[in-house]
Structure formats: C-alpha cells, structure tokens
Design a protein around this motif. Structure first.
Motif, PDB file in Angstrom:
ATOM      1  N   GLY B 318       0.792  -1.233   0.000  1.00 45.09           N
ATOM      2  CA  GLY B 318       0.000   0.000   0.000  1.00 45.09           C
ATOM      3  C   GLY B 318       0.819   1.275   0.000  1.00 45.09           C
ATOM      4  N   VAL B 319       2.104   1.172   0.280  1.00 38.92           N
ATOM      5  CA  VAL B 319       2.933   2.385   0.332  1.00 38.92           C
ATOM      6  C   VAL B 319       3.393   2.742  -1.082  1.00 38.92           C
ATOM      7  CG1 VAL B 319       5.036   3.412   1.243  1.00 38.92           C
ATOM      8  CG2 VAL B 319       3.678   1.865   2.673  1.00 38.92           C
ATOM      9  N   VAL B 320       3.185   3.994  -1.456  1.00 41.14           N
ATOM     10  CA  VAL B 320       3.471   4.444  -2.817  1.00 41.14           C
ATOM     11  C   VAL B 320       4.900   4.990  -2.907  1.00 41.14           C
ATOM     12  CG1 VAL B 320       2.783   6.063  -4.626  1.00 41.14           C
ATOM     13  CG2 VAL B 320       1.046   5.033  -3.152  1.00 41.14           C
ATOM     14  N   PRO B 321       5.693   4.497  -3.844  1.00 42.54           N
ATOM     15  CA  PRO B 321       7.031   5.068  -4.036  1.00 42.54           C
ATOM     16  C   PRO B 321       6.957   6.495  -4.586  1.00 42.54           C
ATOM     17  CG  PRO B 321       6.828   2.897  -5.103  1.00 42.54           C
ATOM     18  CD  PRO B 321       5.449   3.341  -4.730  1.00 42.54           C
ATOM     19  N   HIS B 322       7.815   7.360  -4.082  1.00 49.60           N
ATOM     20  CA  HIS B 322       7.927   8.737  -4.576  1.00 49.60           C
ATOM     21  C   HIS B 322       9.348   8.930  -5.117  1.00 49.60           C
ATOM     22  CE1 HIS B 322       4.622  10.820  -1.923  1.00 49.60           C
ATOM     23  NE2 HIS B 322       4.328   9.555  -2.138  1.00 49.60           N
ATOM     24  N   THR B 323       9.466   9.621  -6.241  1.00 50.53           N
ATOM     25  CA  THR B 323      10.822   9.844  -6.757  1.00 50.53           C
ATOM     26  C   THR B 323      11.666  10.653  -5.782  1.00 50.53           C
ATOM     27  OG1 THR B 323      10.214  11.872  -7.921  1.00 50.53           O
ATOM     28  CG2 THR B 323      10.050   9.813  -9.148  1.00 50.53           C
ATOM     29  N   ASN B 335       6.669  -0.993  -5.748  1.00 50.10           N
ATOM     30  CA  ASN B 335       5.494  -1.613  -5.139  1.00 50.10           C
ATOM     31  C   ASN B 335       4.508  -2.032  -6.219  1.00 50.10           C
ATOM     32  OD1 ASN B 335       4.094  -2.738  -3.056  1.00 50.10           O
ATOM     33  ND2 ASN B 335       4.010  -0.865  -1.834  1.00 50.10           N
ATOM     34  N   VAL B 336       3.569  -2.864  -5.819  1.00 47.83           N
ATOM     35  CA  VAL B 336       2.577  -3.390  -6.747  1.00 47.83           C
ATOM     36  C   VAL B 336       1.188  -3.158  -6.146  1.00 47.83           C
ATOM     37  CG1 VAL B 336       2.912  -5.706  -5.760  1.00 47.83           C
ATOM     38  CG2 VAL B 336       1.804  -5.474  -7.977  1.00 47.83           C
ATOM     39  N   PHE B 337       0.256  -2.756  -6.999  1.00 47.49           N
ATOM     40  CA  PHE B 337      -1.083  -2.383  -6.539  1.00 47.49           C
ATOM     41  C   PHE B 337      -2.149  -3.098  -7.364  1.00 47.49           C
ATOM     42  CE2 PHE B 337       1.897   0.992  -5.805  1.00 47.49           C
ATOM     43  CZ  PHE B 337       1.637   1.390  -4.506  1.00 47.49           C
ATOM     44  N   PRO B 338      -3.292  -3.373  -6.750  1.00 42.20           N
ATOM     45  CA  PRO B 338      -4.396  -3.932  -7.527  1.00 42.20           C
ATOM     46  C   PRO B 338      -4.931  -2.891  -8.501  1.00 42.20           C
ATOM     47  CG  PRO B 338      -5.138  -3.359  -5.317  1.00 42.20           C
ATOM     48  CD  PRO B 338      -3.651  -3.146  -5.342  1.00 42.20           C
ATOM     49  N   ASP B 339      -5.487  -3.349  -9.588  1.00 40.99           N
ATOM     50  CA  ASP B 339      -6.127  -2.473 -10.560  1.00 40.99           C
ATOM     51  C   ASP B 339      -7.637  -2.631 -10.397  1.00 40.99           C
ATOM     52  OD1 ASP B 339      -6.961  -1.095 -12.879  1.00 40.99           O
ATOM     53  OD2 ASP B 339      -5.180  -1.726 -13.972  1.00 40.99           O
TER      54      ASP B 339
ATOM     55  N   TYR C 243      -0.981   8.706  -6.661  1.00 39.35           N
ATOM     56  CA  TYR C 243      -1.772   8.763  -5.431  1.00 39.35           C
ATOM     57  C   TYR C 243      -3.177   8.225  -5.738  1.00 39.35           C
ATOM     58  CZ  TYR C 243      -4.105  12.994  -7.173  1.00 39.35           C
ATOM     59  OH  TYR C 243      -4.829  13.890  -7.920  1.00 39.35           O
ATOM     60  N   GLY C 244      -3.857   7.876  -4.695  1.00 44.66           N
ATOM     61  CA  GLY C 244      -5.236   7.418  -4.853  1.00 44.66           C
ATOM     62  C   GLY C 244      -5.379   6.286  -5.867  1.00 44.66           C
ATOM     63  N   ILE C 245      -4.396   5.413  -5.948  1.00 42.86           N
ATOM     64  CA  ILE C 245      -4.444   4.343  -6.945  1.00 42.86           C
ATOM     65  C   ILE C 245      -5.681   3.469  -6.730  1.00 42.86           C
ATOM     66  CG2 ILE C 245      -3.155   2.406  -7.939  1.00 42.86           C
ATOM     67  CD1 ILE C 245      -0.597   3.670  -6.901  1.00 42.86           C
ATOM     68  N   THR C 246      -6.492   3.340  -7.746  1.00 43.34           N
ATOM     69  CA  THR C 246      -7.773   2.584  -7.769  1.00 43.34           C
ATOM     70  C   THR C 246      -8.848   3.187  -6.872  1.00 43.34           C
ATOM     71  OG1 THR C 246      -7.441   0.997  -5.944  1.00 43.34           O
ATOM     72  CG2 THR C 246      -6.442   0.438  -8.078  1.00 43.34           C
ATOM     73  N   ARG C 247      -8.518   4.196  -6.079  1.00 41.67           N
ATOM     74  CA  ARG C 247      -9.510   4.695  -5.136  1.00 41.67           C
ATOM     75  C   ARG C 247      -9.850   6.175  -5.328  1.00 41.67           C
ATOM     76  NH1 ARG C 247      -7.284   5.309  -0.858  1.00 41.67           N
ATOM     77  NH2 ARG C 247      -5.161   4.837  -1.485  1.00 41.67           N
ATOM     78  N   HIS C 248      -9.402   6.797  -6.399  1.00 40.16           N
ATOM     79  CA  HIS C 248      -9.659   8.226  -6.559  1.00 40.16           C
ATOM     80  C   HIS C 248     -11.148   8.472  -6.804  1.00 40.16           C
ATOM     81  CE1 HIS C 248      -9.471  12.332  -8.058  1.00 40.16           C
ATOM     82  NE2 HIS C 248      -8.250  12.401  -7.556  1.00 40.16           N
ATOM     83  N   ARG C 249     -11.676   9.507  -6.168  1.00 34.04           N
ATOM     84  CA  ARG C 249     -13.118   9.767  -6.220  1.00 34.04           C
ATOM     85  C   ARG C 249     -13.641  10.208  -7.585  1.00 34.04           C
ATOM     86  NH1 ARG C 249     -14.296  12.730  -0.405  1.00 34.04           N
ATOM     87  NH2 ARG C 249     -14.573  10.822   0.815  1.00 34.04           N
TER      88      ARG C 249
END
Lengths: 385, 385, 385, 385
Positions: B318-323, B335-339, C243-249
C-alpha cells in the motif's frame, strides 16, 4: 578494519550497516573500544525533534558517520512511528522508533542534537542529564543577553543559567570555545552566511559598521515542515517576495556577532526573501570599506581567514557563488566584488540552509566537542543538478 | 586504519583527501597494498566524457569511495579545464585537469567509466588497452543483436566483436556475469526502472507478455547538458508532455530484457514523459496477470527477488514510491497495486535517473567487477527535501 | 458602444471598470438593457466559496466579462475581508467584501458559482432561491445514482431531488441539456480530460470498453488552498508520485460518462499522479481499438466531433499536446498516436485544471445557460512561458 | 456593435476572431471606420522578431485588443512557419506566417513592435517607412548619449539621428512625450522596476542620490529563448545566483533616468540575481532619505504620483509586494518600508518582466501613441497560482 560504507546482514535477517571502530585521529582513539551498541558506533546520539527537516537531516548526515550512532529519537506527535514512515527517504535506516520526549530514556545517550521549535527548548534542555553533550539547533540559547531574547521572542528566558554556559556554535569563528563546551547554540542559517564573511573583515577593521545592507535569499525548507498555507507549493512556486522586513528574528543574532567582532554596536539593514526552491541560501551584502581599503584588501583578509578551512571556500576572483553548488553539502562559498559606488564592496555568500545553516554545522560542532576531526562524516559533495 | 572521510594538508598546502588502503572484504585484499598514487586509492579510474551530467555524477560518487581514485578525466571541448571550472559544485575535488580523448594516457588507469554520447563510443572503446575494465554508460553496447542497433540508431555497429563480449549491467539480475566481465554495458534509466520489477515476474510466469503498458516519467537531467531550446528552464518549468511516443530508443533495450526473461518476444507500449524536475524517474506499469495469479503472488515474488538486495526495496503493502525519496541515491523503490480492472495490476518503480539509472549503477557494477562489496561508496542517503 | 477593457474613475475617486451593455449575439440582446448595477454588468453573479483557488479563478475570468458582474462573495473563514486581502493578485478588482454564507443576501443575484468543498454543498444549494441559475463546481451533483455517491463519499446524499434535476456540465457533450438547466454539476478536472476524447470514440464504437488504461498527471492546485503538509513546496517540488491508486473519487464520474457513451458498463484503470507544477493536467490514455479500426479512424472521428468547437482542439497529426500550452486558458488540446502494440492507440489530452477543468468550464456553462455565446469572456490566450 | 471576445466562422471554415470597430473614447473614434482588413481591427500591426518571448507576448496581449490586429510577423530563422508551430500556445491565433525581415512588406502596416536583439535593431529601424509608429523593445535607442551606448555595447551607434528623435517609453513618467512620438524606446525590465518608485522620490528631493543600493531579482524569461547551457532547466531550478555584478547593461539606462530626475549625476549599486522562475522581477532598493524626511513622506509622495494610475499600485502600508501577484499582467506593485538603520528606507517594486517589463508596456505605449485609452486590451488580471 572496515571503514567504508558496506553492509552485512544481522542474524535476524534485517540489514545492518556495520562499521568497525575506526579511529580518525589520536583524540578519538578513546571512543574506538569504549562502547558497542547495536549500531557498532562509539558515540550514542539522541535526536530530539526528529520529525522536522533539521532532524531528518541529522539522520541523513549520520548515516555514514563512522563514530556517531543514533540510539534515541523523539517526536511528540509522531511517537511510535519509525523514521521510514515519517521520512520515507530514510527507510533504509535501521533506527529506533520515535518516542515522546517525556518517555525518552537518556541512559544510553552520549550526546543530543536538539531540533525542537524555538521557545520549547529551554525547559527540555534544563531537564537533560548533565553528562550529555548538547547541540541545540533552536534559537533559544543564541542570544547572550537574555533581555534581548525577551525583546524579540516576547517572553522571559526560562534558563538564564544555561544561557551563560552556552557557546555560540559558529565553528570557524569560535572553534576553541566549542571544543570545551557542553552546550552549543547552533547558529541560524542567515547569521551563518552573514557572519562568516563579515566577522574577519570587521575584526580587521576593513569595513565600516555603518550602512551594512544585507539582502538575503532563502529556500523554503527554512520554514520547516509545518502545514501553512503560505508555504504550499502553489503559493511559493514561480515567485519571490520579501518577508519580515526589519523584524526578522535573526537580526539580534546577526548584530550580536557583528558587534562582538567590531567591538562596537552594529545595526544592520537585513531583508530576507523567500525563493522558490527547497534548499539554499544566499546573502548579498553591501558594505562600505574603511578609508584607504581596497577590494584587494578584503579578498586577502578573507583568504587568510579561510585558506585552511575545510568548509569555507573563498572562490577565485570574479567567480560568483551559486547556491546550487553547495546543495546538500556543508560548504560555504564566498566572494567579494567591487561596487560601482566608489568605496563600497559587494560580498556574496552561499550555503545550504539545512546543512551548513543547520544540521551540518551542528554535526561539525559535535565533532569538535568530541575531539574528532571536524569534517568526519561531512564530506558529502553537493548534489547537482 | 583510517577509513572515514577526513583530510590532511599535503606539503604544498593544498588540501588532499587521503584515505588508507582500507579493505572491505577478502576479495578486495589484493588492492590494499597494490598501488599508491596521489589519491592514495587502490584502483585508478578514468572518466571519459567528464563534462556531462553522468560524468560529474561519477566524480561526486567517487569522492568518498575508499578504493577508487580518479587519475584521468577527458572532455574534448573542455580540455585543459579543471573539474571545478566545468562543475563548480565539485570545486573541492583535487583532480587532474581534463584532457582531450586523443591525448589521454591510460598507463596509470585500471578502469574507466565511459560517459560519452551514443554513437561515438564504439570506436573509442575499441582503441582502449585490453587490460582496462570498462563500464560504458552509453547505449552502444546494450543491444545484443547488432541488426537491432542499426535499426534504431540508423548506422551499422562498428564494434561487433566487442558487442559479443559486452555484459549487460543490470546488477541485480546479471551479477554473476558482471563479476567476470571486462566490458559492461550499463543499462539505460528507463530500462532499469522497468526491468527490475518485470523480470522476476516474467521469469516466474506471473504476468502476461501481452498488453504491457508502461507510462514513464523522467526528470530533465536525462537529456544531458547540451544547450537545446527545448530544455530551457522556461520551456520545462510548470508543465509536462509526452515525447518519443512509440519511437523512444530505449524500447529495444526494454523489449530485449523482457523477452529474455519471458523466453518469448515481448512488445511493449512505452510512453515517456518529461517532468519539470532535474532528477528522478518513475515507471507506472500496467500489467495483466496470468490466470489465477493474484496481487499477493506478485508481491511475494518481488519480495523473494529483492529481500536480500541493498538497493532494490519493495515497500510495505500500500505504500506508494515517490521519486523524491530516492533523489541522489542508488535505491530503487518498488510496489505493486491492484487495478480496478479484474486480472490486472499496477506496478510503480522509482529511481534517481542519474544514480541507479546511470552513474550509481555503473559504480555498483565496477565494484562487482573489482571484487568489492557492491555497495562500497554507494550508501548515500537520499536528499530530501 | 464601449466594449473593450477601459476604465474610468467613479465620482468617489475609486477606480471602476465600467463597460456598457454590449450585446454579443441576438440571444443575449435581452440582457443588454435589463439591469444596471454598480458594475454596469447585466447579470449579477454570486461566488460561493470565494477564498479557494476555483473561486479566485472565477473572479479572474469575470474581470473582463462583458455581461457578468460579481455582486456577492462568500467565504466563511474570511468573512469581512476584501478579495485583495485574500488574493492579492486580484487587488485591482472592485468587489464587495466576503460574507459568511449564512449572511448572504441573494436578492441582487441572478446566478451563482458554487465553489464549496465536496459534501457541504448539497444543503447550501437546497436552500438557494429557485430563481437562481447555479453552476456547482463540487462533486456533489455529478453522480446520477445517489447510491454511488454514498458508496464513494461515505454518506447518504442529502438532496436527491436536486440530483434528479442536475445536468452534468461537460459543455461540448451536453450543450443542449445545459441550455435548459437551472443546476449544472460542473465536471471534475480528470473526468474532463478523459471524457472529451473518449466519449466520441465510444459512441462511434471505435474503441473497446475493456482494458481502458488512464495514466493521469495533475498540477497541485487541484488539491486546493488548504494547509496540508503533503502539499508544501518542499514536499512537492522536484518529484512526482502516484496517489489514490484505484480509489480516486473521480473514478465513478469517469465510468458514468464513459458507460453512458458506450451504452455498456465501463470499468477503467485510473492512476493519477501529482506533478511539481501549480496548474495543468494531462491524461495519457491507452485504448484498444475495435476490430478493423485504425488510428486514422480515431483521428477522423475526433476531427468530426471537435472541428467546430472553440475550446477543444485536435492537433495536427504527430503533434504532442503540452500542458504549458494551455496554462491559464480554457482550451483542451488533444491528439491520438499509434501504439507499438498492434490494435492499440494512445490518446493524449491536456487542460488547465483550474480553467477547462473547473472555473473556465463553469463560466462556459453559465454562458450557455444564459443564452450568451459560449466563449464570452473566455478567450484568454495561454500564458507561456 | 460587438465588442467582447466572441468568434464566428469565416466562409472557408477557419475560425476568425472578429470584432467590430469598437470605440473606446473620443480620440480613438477616427480608427473606428478607417480600415477593414481580415482581422477587422482598425490598426494594422507588424511584429518584428516574433519568434522570441517578447514577440509571442505581444501576440498574446493583442489577441483581445479591440483595435490592433497583426498583419505582419517576421522571424528570420523561422521564416515560413506559422505562429502555432513556433509557439504552440498561440495555435488558435489566425495570423500571417512569419517572413524574413528582408521580405517584409510594410504597405499594410501602421505600427510595429520591434522585438529584435540588441545591436541589430538600429539598421532595421532606419530602413522602415517614416509613416510607421514604432515601439522598439531592444536597448538600441534607450541611451540618449550615443557615447554611452558605445561604451556599454562596444560598438558605435549606427543611427544617431534616430536616437535624437526617440522617446524613452516609461509611460507613467513620460506620457506626454510618448503621445507625440514616432519612435519609442521601450524601457528595460530592471529600469522599469527601479525608476517607477525612485523617479518621483528623487524629483521631490526626498532621497539622497548617494548610496542607492539596488538588489534585483529576475525570472529566466528575461534571458530570452536562445539555447544556452546556463539557462537549461537543470542549471536554473532550485538555486539562485548573482550575475553581471557592476557590469549589467541596464546600469546606464537606470542611471540616466535617475540622473534626469535628480538633476544630478547618480551612480547606483546594482546587482541582479537570476531566480528559478520563468516570469517575475523584484527590485529591493535601499535608499537614504534626505535630512528630516520620513517613511511617511516617501509613502505620501508615491501615493500622489500613482493614485490615478491604472498600472502602478502603491500597496497599503506594511503590505509586501509579491511577484506572483502580477504574473501575466501589466501591473507594478510598490511599497516602502522603514529600515533598521535610521534615516534609511527600503523600497520594494515588482512586475512581470515580460509584460510591464517589456511587451505590456510596449502596448501601453502604442495605445498612448495612437490616442487610445492607455489600458486598452491590457486589463488582464494576474494568473495565480
């Protein structure tokens, strides 16, 4: 013995960055075999107020310090959190979680960097064990006259005895005093850029104490990490403005240092400006030379003052210091230029406000206080572009 | 033995940054007593093309390397100049002046970083003494098929024999081959961000080779220091745009690496974007999972692949990488996230394009080639803010 | 008659920007002689929530509108303040001071722009006089299904009857409905960049509804003027992140619009990214063409859809839209590109998130609702550099 | 008649932005019926040097001018190109393609903005038809003494007769002379920010001519669109530096204007700084008040000087001008502050260097020369954020 930045895995599989007890100089031999904590570092460091930018900068700088290892971190609002959750850029650092200042144990701490807000620091430092070395990055112990503190901060000083003991930590100017100090008041960023060039010139009586005009420019990180509308990206990017005209709290600190150097009361014109950049600070200083003095004299005096210094660099004649050439490093670049107005000169001085203007100079001071070579762990080169 | 960053004055009064011959591990013992040049470093380094950003970044990184010391720097248009005049942020580095490549002497050089433009490098490397270890940061030796080089670069490859010898330097993936290599082709920045997460997933057959969609974002330093209207501050600040859509020269390198991992021809959708920032790169990668595979499977596979790696870090779920959390450092955060679309996943990977995407990975590779711990001199923490 | 931007002094010496009752077209003649307030403008406008960026942008755009004059401004926390004290860039605007919403009088207001935060707007709009035309810039009335509102916003919708009446204000797509509307729900910025290119293509059945992948990039002003640590200059400059990956409003709004166009349920992959810039938004959209369809077909369809539009511009083939080329303006630039993956295409669409993505489109809608030429007061050219 | 920004389609289907011959004031009635070209504008404008930033800014500003229509654009290296290909942000402008200056026809031109580089302009203006009104944005005709031109520009002036005729275009100060001028030398950006506050104070003898110290800060667009390494994004972002210390070519222009106002030779200290922003300029000016004069006196004098001006705005006491509050607009914001040094004051003045510092003031001047209200087409509000 291993002295470079290498790593090995601890038995529990977590990464540890281990270094042997490297000794850099005779004075520091004593640390080499004295202590052996998890970090394998000789000196155990506490960082009070680790959730702000100066605190995180201390952590960054210490990541490669051969002798200083962090054993305590405090942050009241972030108590219980790891450094990696508060500052994800430090996620690889294997450090203790943050605790509230009231829960901090100082039994395994040899020295602290105090990165707390102005005003809150006096009581906290008063309560620390007397055995600790302290570098205080707040403004609380910078003004020798507690009356002046009260005038500029609107409240009485709550630790006047400690104030007497505190040494002002402008390393290149007060190195001998710092060596013997227990409590060092680390200078402000603006005062650092201003005093480094002006103190030697005033001491040598090469510039007048009148009509000293300082136009200073700072990156936004100097304002800290507090959520303020005025410091939003949208309010800062692509624009500049002056602020705190005639009323900036660094004024008494600047005037104190210059007056000491000149043996006379100095009143400066000081106008800071906020720049659209995170780090970096420049002071452009307009001075009047004393009769008969030339630019060449100023240049020579600065050369004498700083030619043996690691971190203060007088550029070749005509070369203009740029803030981007010190970003992330502890260097101060200086130069002096002729003015069109006869008898006047222009001095330019640049630093990274978070390093030489805060945490870097703090580390430089603690190195001195601990008898280590002053540059230990501080030879990061600037990050450009 | 002295291993930290300290300094002493040489007899002629200039500052020298001297370190003893520190040994980091058994393999590197051999260097410890072998050579003693001015720099006091065991391995003598040449930087070819030192006037560009990747060249200056090599210098910055080596400033604190315990074993590598620069003895040669070339830059044709800046021949005769010092590093401090070309890159004022490196003014404290006591290095030989730049020479034209044709005047370079390689007798006191053990290894070179070749930071020259694409296309010019083949002839130069062909002419180097065979005893040198070489890390080439250009694209000239990255494509195994020289026909593919000709297709994308519009000219025949001029050193096909060397191409056969060259090892592709994606350290975490090809470490064993790199150990034995004489010539390493250092990966491009985009290919690094893309292959690091995808190669383990393709190898494990967890994602499909079809519909691989890569939306990448890069800082401007990737475009180099050449004076181009399109890269002026005024043309870049406060805006973004796609470029090189379907035609970017990193495509064959990306597809080569992914095809190797998948044992099948992979064609990707790759769209780079130019960001208003100097450093940093992110690839946002949209993948289709193979039937029955879950996000959890992808996460576990990446964890297995990288849990023992120093520089590739899979963040907590759930943690998002930032440049900005890798700026100036050699880390890659993943990291990997669900679509929302069932069966698909989103992978985010960030690096500093000049470090892990260029000079940092080059140094990592040379460490490996020289038998040193791979992280030697590379544990700079990210600079934030 | 006077129609340009000129000024005259009022009797009390303050500057007034007076314009005559210019008529732009037959439909708008009716306004020409109808009203004459202090501003000399025919339509009296209220701006609810004038202390945020979309509110100030309404004020900026209306400064040169020939028929709309602001007679009411509300801002609860800034009640009693002038626009010039809250937004110093608007200091020359002679406007009424801000009042708390509870103290607002609507007797001299013909239409309102509602620039209030999501969630607070339903009750306020319910309470407005029925005679007012309303453009609501919040998300409160954008979702036709109130169940969906509750799902994404975590609370039941408090004005379901108004929701039935609300017209979604994507001007180019729903112009006829907007003409007759009393309450327009102004689209979100991301949904605007995405629907403008995709709706015509989905309606024409040229692209598949599956595997629609949207990688979007936004400037920081979209986050508003609230003081948040995450939006500080130091936290945003020189870096990017998803940000807000898959969850943005904005997801349900996007899917609603695309599903309507496709006459089928569309589920998108939508990943927004925060850019280090104040204004600007790009959507890079990866689509699968329906069998037999070519890039040329997509291009032609977009050309047909937008060739008569003032504000949506399909660029010449191969030309890449840049966000900086729409900064400060109401334009949307579009183009479509081939993908390396056969059968797929890449669509790029850019806007200024505060103009076409918010206040500009709101004004465009009110022009339509009032029977004025849609471009009235909106032909500001982009500010570059 | 139509006076707002609306559009209609021409017979060939291209968009035309047509406006009727609006009359703003009695003086400008003459234009109303005089000419009817494609643009429908009364005055036909040539832009010489349309491929630079000041040229494109003229185009942006004229896009909504009711009386000025562009009929000629020159750009030697971009001859044959459209404005939309050179400046994509102006793609909606329906303008003639650029031609080489040698191919320019002036038969359908009434006035020109000359946006050519310094040094090339004298010969070109000499060759223009005498019937043309000319506003020259270069430095070529700003210095009354041609000897001074030669001293600072290193070559003899090639049009000394024209120099005698040229009027210096600081509109608020020399409005009457500009009304009658054929050739106006538009002021430099720095000189505009400096003279606007200082001229009234010097004329009133409220400040000394000695020790005038000006610390100025500029956005990068002032350096133009030429491809230079020093102006790359990577070289400018996140840092500042002084440049041209004591040698900036705006010095003689500044001293000329101040000396005229003071009736005495004035020598200033002038140090410009380059900021990481595209637009915006601030001068922070440190002055010595004449004996007995107070801050209040300075404030009152500036209030008298500018209270009837549209574009020069003295802020309320204590309010600090920010460059971001004038971005994209023709305003100059001013204020005066007390200094800590008794008898001294600090003046802050900000403009957008491309508008009031260049193209905006040029348009203001041509409005005056043409007998139009000075603010015609210039009431753009600043773009913030």
């Amino acid at each position: 013995m291993e002295g470079s930045w290498s790593e090995t895995k601890s038995s529990n599989g977590r990464k540890l960055h281990i270094r042997g007890s490297v000794t850099s100089s005779p004075q520091s031999v004593q640390f080499a075999e004295a202590k052996a904590e998890k970090s394998g570092k000789a000196v155990r460091i506490g960082v009070l107020g680790a959730s702000g930018y100066t605190g995180s900068e201390i952590v960054r700088l210490l990541a490669n310090h051969p002798h200083f290892g962090i054993t305590l971190m405090t942050a009241d609002r972030k108590a219980g959190q790891s450094i990696g959750s508060v500052f994800p850029h430090l996620i690889t650092q294997d450090l203790p979680d943050m605790v509230a200042i009231k829960d901090a144990k100082f039994s395994n701490v040899d020295a602290v960097f105090c990165c707390l807000p102005h005003g809150t620091t006096q009581d906290i430092i008063k309560a620390l064990p007397k055995s600790l070395k302290i570098v205080d990055l707040s403004a609380d112990f910078r003004l020798q006259e507690i009356a002046e503190y009260e005038e500029w901060y609107g409240q009485p000083h709550r630790a006047p005895d400690l104030q007497k003991e505190a040494v002002y930590g402008l390393t290149e100017i007060l190195r001998e005093e710092i060596k013997a100090a227990r409590l060092v008041a680390n200078p402000g960023c603006y005062p650092t850029t201003i005093q480094l060039p002006l103190v030697p010139l005033l001491k040598a009586n090469l510039i007048e104490t009148r009509n000293l005009i300082i136009d200073a420019k700072s990156g936004v990180s100097g304002a800290g990490r507090g959520a303020k509308e005025a410091n939003l990206y949208t309010e800062i990017a692509e624009g500049i403005h002056s602020y705190g005209i005639t009323r900036h709290r660094h004024v008494p600190e600047i005037e104190q240092g210059l007056s000491d150097a000149a043996h006379a009361k100095v009143t400066v014109s000081f106008t800071p400006h906020l720049m659209p950049m995170s780090r970096g600070m420049q002071s452009t200083i307009y001075v009047e030379m004393t009769p008969g003095v030339t630019i060449e004299d100023l240049y020579k005096q600065l050369k004498i003052a700083y030619e043996d210094e690691e971190f203060v660099i007088l550029l070749e004649k005509g070369v203009v210091p740029h803030t981007r050439n010190v970003r992330g490093s502890n260097y101060c670049l200086l130069n002096v230029f002729p003015d069109r107005i006869p008898g006047r000169a222009i001095i330019v001085s640049v630093i990274d406000n978070l390093v030489k203007g805060a945490s870097g100079q703090a580390l430089q001071n603690l190195n001195v206080m601990m008898g280590l070579p002053e540059n230990t762990g501080l030879l990061y080169q600037p990050l450009f572009p």
